[in-house]
Design a protein around this motif. Structure first.
Motif, mmCIF file in Angstrom:
data_model
loop_
_atom_site.group_PDB
_atom_site.id
_atom_site.type_symbol
_atom_site.label_atom_id
_atom_site.label_comp_id
_atom_site.label_asym_id
_atom_site.label_seq_id
_atom_site.Cartn_x
_atom_site.Cartn_y
_atom_site.Cartn_z
ATOM 1 N N TRP A 337 0.833 -1.198 0.000
ATOM 2 C CA TRP A 337 0.000 0.000 0.000
ATOM 3 C C TRP A 337 0.871 1.253 0.000
ATOM 4 C CZ3 TRP A 337 -4.886 -0.372 -1.145
ATOM 5 C CH2 TRP A 337 -5.615 -1.519 -0.798
ATOM 6 N N PHE A 338 1.821 1.292 0.927
ATOM 7 C CA PHE A 338 2.665 2.488 1.066
ATOM 8 C C PHE A 338 3.627 2.627 -0.103
ATOM 9 C CE2 PHE A 338 6.393 4.821 2.545
ATOM 10 C CZ PHE A 338 5.820 5.929 3.144
ATOM 11 N N ASP A 339 4.218 1.516 -0.541
ATOM 12 C CA ASP A 339 5.189 1.581 -1.628
ATOM 13 C C ASP A 339 4.585 2.156 -2.905
ATOM 14 O OD1 ASP A 339 7.109 0.521 0.028
ATOM 15 O OD2 ASP A 339 6.907 -1.538 -0.729
ATOM 16 N N VAL A 340 3.313 1.861 -3.147
ATOM 17 C CA VAL A 340 2.666 2.331 -4.376
ATOM 18 C C VAL A 340 2.016 3.702 -4.185
ATOM 19 C CG1 VAL A 340 0.855 1.836 -6.083
ATOM 20 C CG2 VAL A 340 2.277 -0.030 -5.182
ATOM 21 N N ALA A 341 1.359 3.900 -3.035
ATOM 22 C CA ALA A 341 0.506 5.096 -2.882
ATOM 23 C C ALA A 341 0.941 6.056 -1.799
ATOM 24 C CB ALA A 341 -0.938 4.659 -2.625
ATOM 25 N N GLY A 342 2.006 5.734 -1.035
ATOM 26 C CA GLY A 342 2.384 6.619 0.060
ATOM 27 C C GLY A 342 1.253 6.755 1.065
ATOM 28 N N LEU A 343 1.191 7.882 1.732
ATOM 29 C CA LEU A 343 0.142 8.093 2.729
ATOM 30 C C LEU A 343 -1.237 8.289 2.112
ATOM 31 C CD1 LEU A 343 1.721 10.424 5.450
ATOM 32 C CD2 LEU A 343 1.163 7.990 5.626
ATOM 33 N N ASP A 344 -1.305 8.430 0.804
ATOM 34 C CA ASP A 344 -2.612 8.673 0.181
ATOM 35 C C ASP A 344 -3.566 7.496 0.343
ATOM 36 O OD1 ASP A 344 -2.089 11.236 -0.563
ATOM 37 O OD2 ASP A 344 -1.542 10.759 -2.640
ATOM 38 N N TYR A 345 -3.037 6.276 0.556
ATOM 39 C CA TYR A 345 -3.969 5.162 0.770
ATOM 40 C C TYR A 345 -4.688 5.315 2.101
ATOM 41 C CZ TYR A 345 -1.175 2.371 4.136
ATOM 42 O OH TYR A 345 -0.508 1.896 5.244
ATOM 43 N N ILE A 346 -4.009 5.855 3.105
ATOM 44 C CA ILE A 346 -4.662 6.078 4.402
ATOM 45 C C ILE A 346 -5.667 7.219 4.277
ATOM 46 C CG2 ILE A 346 -4.300 6.682 6.817
ATOM 47 C CD1 ILE A 346 -1.547 5.433 6.662
ATOM 48 N N ARG A 347 -5.260 8.285 3.637
ATOM 49 C CA ARG A 347 -6.174 9.421 3.448
ATOM 50 C C ARG A 347 -7.426 8.989 2.686
ATOM 51 N NH1 ARG A 347 -0.878 11.932 1.845
ATOM 52 N NH2 ARG A 347 -0.212 13.273 3.580
ATOM 53 N N THR A 348 -7.230 8.212 1.634
ATOM 54 C CA THR A 348 -8.365 7.765 0.824
ATOM 55 C C THR A 348 -9.295 6.861 1.611
ATOM 56 O OG1 THR A 348 -7.072 7.937 -1.221
ATOM 57 C CG2 THR A 348 -9.012 6.490 -1.262
ATOM 58 N N ALA A 349 -8.721 5.920 2.362
ATOM 59 C CA ALA A 349 -9.534 4.965 3.113
ATOM 60 C C ALA A 349 -10.433 5.683 4.116
ATOM 61 C CB ALA A 349 -8.634 3.960 3.819
ATOM 62 N N PHE A 350 -9.889 6.649 4.851
ATOM 63 C CA PHE A 350 -10.702 7.362 5.839
ATOM 64 C C PHE A 350 -11.742 8.257 5.165
ATOM 65 C CE2 PHE A 350 -7.498 6.109 8.943
ATOM 66 C CZ PHE A 350 -8.278 5.893 10.075
ATOM 67 N N ARG A 351 -11.358 8.933 4.095
ATOM 68 C CA ARG A 351 -12.313 9.807 3.409
ATOM 69 C C ARG A 351 -13.511 9.012 2.883
ATOM 70 N NH1 ARG A 351 -13.141 10.458 -1.799
ATOM 71 N NH2 ARG A 351 -11.140 9.526 -2.409
ATOM 72 N N VAL A 352 -13.222 7.907 2.219
ATOM 73 C CA VAL A 352 -14.297 7.125 1.622
ATOM 74 C C VAL A 352 -15.133 6.439 2.701
ATOM 75 C CG1 VAL A 352 -14.833 5.249 0.032
ATOM 76 C CG2 VAL A 352 -12.976 6.842 -0.500
ATOM 77 N N ALA A 353 -14.476 5.959 3.763
ATOM 78 C CA ALA A 353 -15.230 5.333 4.851
ATOM 79 C C ALA A 353 -16.205 6.317 5.483
ATOM 80 C CB ALA A 353 -14.273 4.779 5.904
ATOM 81 N N ARG A 354 -15.781 7.590 5.624
ATOM 82 C CA ARG A 354 -16.689 8.601 6.177
ATOM 83 C C ARG A 354 -17.881 8.813 5.255
ATOM 84 N NH1 ARG A 354 -16.808 9.398 10.588
ATOM 85 N NH2 ARG A 354 -15.355 11.008 11.263
ATOM 86 N N GLU A 355 -17.633 8.818 3.955
ATOM 87 C CA GLU A 355 -18.720 9.010 3.002
ATOM 88 C C GLU A 355 -19.663 7.810 2.972
ATOM 89 O OE1 GLU A 355 -16.672 9.742 -0.635
ATOM 90 O OE2 GLU A 355 -15.927 11.717 -0.018
ATOM 91 N N ALA A 356 -19.095 6.596 3.068
ATOM 92 C CA ALA A 356 -19.912 5.385 2.972
ATOM 93 C C ALA A 356 -20.638 5.070 4.276
ATOM 94 C CB ALA A 356 -19.037 4.205 2.564
ATOM 95 N N ALA A 357 -20.038 5.447 5.411
ATOM 96 C CA ALA A 357 -20.626 5.148 6.726
ATOM 97 C C ALA A 357 -20.528 6.398 7.595
ATOM 98 C CB ALA A 357 -19.914 3.963 7.373
ATOM 99 N N PRO A 358 -21.310 7.443 7.289
ATOM 100 C CA PRO A 358 -21.158 8.721 8.002
ATOM 101 C C PRO A 358 -21.500 8.639 9.481
ATOM 102 C CG PRO A 358 -23.110 8.730 6.588
ATOM 103 C CD PRO A 358 -22.339 7.500 6.232
#
Length: 646
Positions: A337-358
Motif C-alpha cells: 500500500w505504502f510503496d505504491v501510494a504513500g500516505l494517500d492510501y490512508i487518506r483515501t480509506a478514511f475519506r471514503v469510509a466517512r462518506e460510505a458510513a457517516p
C-alpha cells in the motif's frame, strides 16, 4: 468449528460462591472424550480416504506410526493435494472436535497443515485446523487441533496438505473426538454487568455464535468484532466480486442479540488478495502514477461496498490496520500500500469510509502501541492526518501482551500519550499469553501462570476503568481458550490467553476482571515471576546466550535468541554478535536492529529495550534462510565480551 451431541452435566457447574485460587486449565476434572473417528490403516485398505485431485492414495507397510500399516500419498502435483476424508455425516454443527493425525514425509522435508474444506450452495470455503508444522522423512510428527463446524454444509472433508513441496507423504493414526460440553455458568456475574465504564466485547468467528459458545457470548459481552469475516480476502476475493457469506451469519446473530459490532478491517497489508496489487499490465504494481491511481480506485470501490453493506449496524470501523513500523526512520510500514501510494492510501480509506458510513466512528488500529517508539510514531501520524482534515475519530490499541509484559505504567503512558489529541481510544484485540518466550511450551497451562494472568487482567482492567472518557471500549481477541490465534502464532503450542477455558468455564483471569477479591493476593513487586519448565543459561561468565530454532521449513527458519547479563552492572545499550557457520541470512528481525556482512551478524537494541539490569535478560527473534544445513552459531559476544552458550 466443531460439532456433535451434548450430555447434560449440570452438576459440574461451579457455584459462584466458591473461592477462586490457582486453577488447572479446565474446570471439570477428568472429562471423558468421545471418539467419533479412527484411521489406523491396519486392515490393508485406505479406510475411506481419497485424494483431493489426481494424486495416488494407497495402503503402505514401508513405515507406520503404530502397528504395521500407514497411508501413502504419491503423485502430488500441487501442495494442496493430499489425503482427504469425508466427515459430513460424522461432524455435527456446534460441537468442538479435537483432531489428531501423524504425518511423515517419504523423503526430504516440508511443513504440513491439517485443514477442512466445506461447501455451502456449491461455494467452497477452507478452514485451517493446524498451521505449518515442520515434517521430515526421519520421524513422525503429530498435528493436533480443534475444529467446530459453525454453518450448514453439503460437503465437509478433512485433509492434510504441505506448504512448499509436492513430495510423497505418509499419514497414520488419525483420531477425532470431542468432550461433552459443560453448561455455561449462569450463577456468576456477567462481565458486561461488572464493567460499566465502557462496553466489553469479544472477537468471534462462526464457532462463537452456536450452542454454548453463543450462550457464553451473550451472557458476558456487549459487543463483537468479526475477526476475519470482514477482511478483504473474505469480502472481495476477486475484483469487484463481493461476498458476505462469512459475515452475514455473525451480523445476524449480533443484531438478534443486541450486540454492538466493531468492523475489522478495511485496509491491512495482510489478508489482501494479490490481485489488489497487480497492475493493468499483469505485473506487480510499482510507484507509478498509473499504478497508484488504479490502486486507490480499487481501495475506494472496496471501501464503499464493505463499509456501506451493513449500514448503521456497524458503529465502529478499524479503517486501517498496522501501518506503523518503528524500525523505519519515519515510522511508516513499507507495505505494498505504502510503496505504491504513500500516505494517500490512508487518506483515501478514511475519506471514503466517512462518506460510505457517516454514522460510524473511524479508527486507526495497531499493536505494541505501549512501546514508546511505536507509540510516538503513531501519535505523530494521527496528529499530521488530523491537521490535514482526515476524519480519524480514534486510535485502537491491540494489547496483545503476556503475563510479564508490559507494565501497567507503560500501558498508562500509552493511553496518556493520545489524550491531548482529543480522540477516542479503544482496546481492540486484548489477550494475555501465558508464555514469555517462543521456546516455552506447556501441555496444560500451569496453575501459577493462570494466577499471574489473573493479576494482569485485574490490573489492566483497573487501569482502563480509570479512563472512562478516554477508553470507550475493550475487546478481547476471542471468546474462550478453545479458539485463539495464539495456538499457532508465533509458534504452534497450546496457549490460554482469555477469560474462559477450553470448556468455556471461568478461569482465574475471569475473576481478575469480574471480582478480584476472589483471586489470591498478588505477590509483592519484588517477588519472582512464575518459573517455566525451560532450561536456563548457566550462571558463568559475564553473559550467557540461548539460541533456539523454533521453526524450520525448506530453505527457511525462525529462531529466538535470549541473552542474560551476568555482570554486576546494568547495561544501558547492547550489541550481540556472532558468525553463521552455514551461510544463513537474516531476512527479518524483531526486538532489535541488525546488520549482516557475509556470515557476521550484529544485533543491537532498539529504543525500548536497551536497558538490561544485572541478572536481567533481553531477547529478539528473526526469520532467516539457509541452504544445505542450518547449524547454530558456536560463539557469541555481548558488547565485545565472549558469552557462555547454553
Amino acid at each position: 468449528m466443531r460439532a456433535l451431541p451434548k450430555l447434560a452435566l449440570a452438576a459440574l457447574v461451579a457455584a459462584a460462591s466458591v473461592a477462586v485460587v490457582a486453577a488447572t486449565a479446565d474446570a471439570a476434572a477428568d472429562p471423558i472424550p468421545i471418539t467419533v473417528l479412527t484411521s489406523d490403516f491396519e486392515d490393508g485398505t485406505v479406510q475411506g480416504w481419497a485424494g483431493r485431485s489426481a494424486e495416488t492414495i494407497a495402503h503402505s507397510t514401508a513405515v507406520a506410526h503404530g502397528g504395521t500399516g500407514s497411508l501413502l500419498v504419491s503423485g502430488r502435483t500441487a501442495t494442496w493435494q493430499g489425503p482427504s476424508l469425508d466427515v459430513l455425516d460424522t461432524f455435527e454443527k456446534g460441537t468442538a472436535y479435537t483432531i489428531s493425525v501423524w504425518v511423515r514425509m517419504a523423503s526430504g522435508s516440508d511443513s504440513a497443515r491439517l485443514s477442512v474444506e466445506r461447501r455451502t450452495g456449491g461455494v467452497a470455503s477452507y478452514d485451517q485446523i493446524v498451521g505449518n508444522t515442520a515434517v521430515t522423512s526421519g520421524a513422525w510428527v503429530n498435528l493436533t487441533g480443534r475444529y467446530t463446524l459453525a454453518t450448514d454444509v453439503e460437503f465437509l472433508r478433512v485433509y492434510v496438505e504441505t506448504a512448499s513441496t509436492t513430495g510423497d507423504l505418509h499419514i497414520d493414526d488419525l483420531t477425532a473426538g470431542y468432550v461433552p460440553a459443560l453448561p455455561v455458568q449462569t450463577g456468576i456475574p456477567s462481565v458486561k454487568d461488572v464493567v460499566t465504564e465502557f462496553p466489553v466485547g469479544a472477537a468471534i468467528t462462526g464457532a462463537e455464535i452456536v450452542t454454548e459458545h453463543g450462550q457464553l457470548l451473550t451472557k458476558h459481552f456487549d459487543s463483537v468484532t468479526p475477526g476475519n469475516a470482514l477482511k478483504w480476502d473474505a469480502t472481495e476475493p476477486s475484483e469487484n466480486t463481493f461476498t458476505y457469506a462469512q459475515a452475514d451469519p455473525l451480523m445476524a446473530f449480533a443484531k438478534a442479540n443486541g450486540l454492538a459490532v466493531r468492523g475489522h478491517t478495511l485496509v491491512w497489508h495482510n489478508q489482501t488478495p494479490s490481485w489488489v496489487f497487480t497492475g493493468a499490465d499483469g505485473q506487480p504494481m510499482t510507484a507509478t502514477a498509473e499504478d497508484k491511481a488504479l490502486l486507490l480506485e480499487r481501495l475506494e470501490n472496496h471501501t464503499r461496498n464493505v463499509a456501506a453493506r451493513y449500514g448503521t449496524d456497524i458503529g465502529v470501523w478499524d479503517v486501517v490496520n498496522e501501518v506503523i513500523d518503528e524500525s523505519q526512520p519515519d515510522g511508516l510500514r513499507r507495505s505494498s500500500w505504502f510503496d505504491v501510494a504513500g500516505l494517500d492510501y490512508i487518506r483515501t480509506a478514511f475519506r471514503v469510509a466517512r462518506e460510505a458510513a457517516p454514522h460510524a466512528k473511524l479508527y486507526i488500529n495497531d499493536y505494541n502501541t505501549n512501546v514508546p517508539a511505536k507509540r510516538d510514531h503513531l501519535f505523530n501520524l494521527v496528529q499530521q492526518l488530523k491537521a490535514e482534515g482526515v476524519p480519524i475519530d480514534g486510535v485502537g490499541h491491540q494489547v496483545h501482551i503476556n503475563i510479564n509484559w508490559p507494565t501497567v505504567a507503560e500501558t498508562k503512558a500509552m493511553i496518556d500519550k493520545f489524550v491531548p489529541l482529543g480522540i477516542d481510544q479503544q482496546v481492540t484485540e486484548m489477550d494475555v499469553s501465558i508464555y514469555t518466550g517462543n521456546s516455552e511450551s506447556f501441555p496444560t497451562p500451569p496453575a501459577d501462570r493462570l494466577l499471574k494472568q489473573a493479576y494482569v487482567y485485574r490490573d489492566m482492567f483497573a487501569l482502563f476503568r480509570q479512563y472512562p472518557g478516554e477508553i470507550t471500549s475493550v475487546t478481547l481477541w476471542g471468546l474462550a481458550d478453545d479458539n485463539t490465534w495464539l495456538d499457532t502464532f508465533p509458534v504452534t503450542r497450546k496457549d490460554a490467553p482469555l477469560l474462559f477455558d477450553t470448556r468455556l468455564q471461568a478461569k482465574p483471569a475471569y475473576w481478575g476482571v469480574a471480582d478480584p477479591s476472589r483471586i489470591e493476593t498478588s505477590p509483592s513487586p519484588s517477588s519472582p515471576s512464575p518459573s517455566a519448565s525451560v532450561s536456563q543459561p548457566p550462571v558463568t561468565g559475564s553473559c550467557a546466550v540461548t539460541y533456539k530454532v523454533t521453526g524450520s521449513w525448506p530453505g527457511g527458519f525462525q529462531a529466538d535468541v535470549t541473552f542474560t547479563n551476568r555482570g554486576s552492572t546494568p547495561l544501558t545499550s547492547w550489541k550481540l554478535a556472532w558468525q553463521f557457520a552455514g551461510g544463513q541470512q537474516i531476512s527479518q528481525l524483531w526486538g532489535g536492529a541488525h546488520t549482516q556482512s557475509g556470515t557476521a551478524v550484529t544485533v543491537g537494541n532498539v529504543a525500548w529495550n536497551g536497558s538490561v539490569a544485572a541478572g536481567g535478560t533481553a531477547s529478539f527473534g528473526f526469520l532467516g534462510s539457509w541452504t544445505g544445513s542450518n547449524p547454530a552459531p558456536a560463539a557469541f559476544t555481548l558488547n565485545g565480551t565472549a558469552c557462555t552458550v547454553a
